[in-house]
Design an enzyme around this catalytic site. Structure first.
Site, mmCIF file in Angstrom:
data_model
loop_
_atom_site.group_PDB
_atom_site.id
_atom_site.type_symbol
_atom_site.label_atom_id
_atom_site.label_comp_id
_atom_site.label_asym_id
_atom_site.label_seq_id
_atom_site.Cartn_x
_atom_site.Cartn_y
_atom_site.Cartn_z
ATOM 1 C CD GLU A 113 38.552 -38.383 25.188
ATOM 2 O OE1 GLU A 113 37.581 -37.788 24.684
ATOM 3 O OE2 GLU A 113 39.548 -37.809 25.668
ATOM 4 N NE ARG A 150 22.939 -27.449 52.715
ATOM 5 C CZ ARG A 150 21.624 -27.157 52.665
ATOM 6 N NH1 ARG A 150 20.784 -27.955 52.052
ATOM 7 N NH2 ARG A 150 21.178 -26.067 53.239
ATOM 8 C CG ASP A 164 17.848 -25.766 52.101
ATOM 9 O OD1 ASP A 164 18.396 -24.852 52.729
ATOM 10 O OD2 ASP A 164 18.166 -26.968 52.197
#
Ligand code: 6GU
Length: 221
Positions: A113, A150, A164
């Site tokens: 929680e 990456r 990208d």
């Protein structure tokens, strides 16, 4: 780069980090990733890591002691400690670039929680991967680790992330491969022209058009 991840569910990470590009980056020693079960650091006789919230309310809350002890055993002057939490600041490609320059990242995955508010005082950064709630920080830490690894030098060709999506606030341009005609769908003529200047112009225009259509919020930046 070294990455340490604190979690109660180490098994969640097994396949993700032993596949594809992350696996290769680990084998090539571009990154060292260690998963730590912070339950192992609990001083409670039953290795408890959570307790009921002061003031009442539903669910269990992660306690400070195991997480503080685990982080303190890993932390050096080069470490950046990062908490994964839906109320963190939104994670972006720019954050991935900045974090890819660090020597050592420590991720803390909350679960259940919630966690004792004082755990935030251990952290240099608190990140969220989007406006939705996950059952824990594990998937978020995998997403963030993947996007950072990456970008590490030599992991993928630099050329592949120059274009990208999200660099320069633009989405990536469309790409095609053989055959020229697939079920009546043609590859745009310009890509077959061999004219590099025209190809570059076409790609830039397509990037802008796609961004305008799908993510006008990016162009406003
Ligand atoms: Cl980092 N953690 C959790 N539990 N939920 C999220 C999140 C993080 N980012 C978006 N939702």
């Amino acid at each position: 780069m070294k990455i340490d991840i604190l979690t109660l569910f180490p098994e969640m990470f097994e396949n993700v980090f032993s596949s594809s590009i992350i696996k290769r980056a680990i084998n090539q020693k571009k990154v060292q990733i260690k998963i730590h079960n912070f339950r192992d650091y609990s001083k409670d006789p039953h290795h408890k890591v959570d307790d009921t919230p002061y003031g009442g309310g539903a669910g269990m809350v992660l306690t400070c002691q195991p997480i503080f002890d685990c982080v303190e055993s890993l932390k050096t002057k080069d470490s950046k400690v990062i908490l994964l939490t839906p109320d963190g600041i939104p994670y972006k490609q720019g954050t991935a670039y900045n974090l890819s320059k660090e020597k050592h990242l420590i991720f803390i995955c909350g679960h259940y929680e919630g966690f004792d508010e004082r755990i935030r005082s251990l952290c240099d950064l608190q990140l969220s991967i989007g406006d939705y709630v996950l059952t824990g920080g594990e998937l978020a830490s995998m997403v963030i680790t993947d996007s950072i690894v990456r970008l590490l030098p030599g992991v993928i060709e630099e050329e592949s992330h120059k274009n990208d999506s999200f660099n320069n606030n633009l989405l990536d341009y469309p790409t095609y491969t053989k055959p020229r005609n697939f079920r009546g769908m043609e590859v745009p003529e310009v890509l077959l022209s061999g004219n590099h200047k025209r190809i570059e112009e076409y790609r830039r225009l397509e990037s802008i058009k796609k961004t305008q259509n799908r993510r006008p919020d990016l162009l406003e930046k």
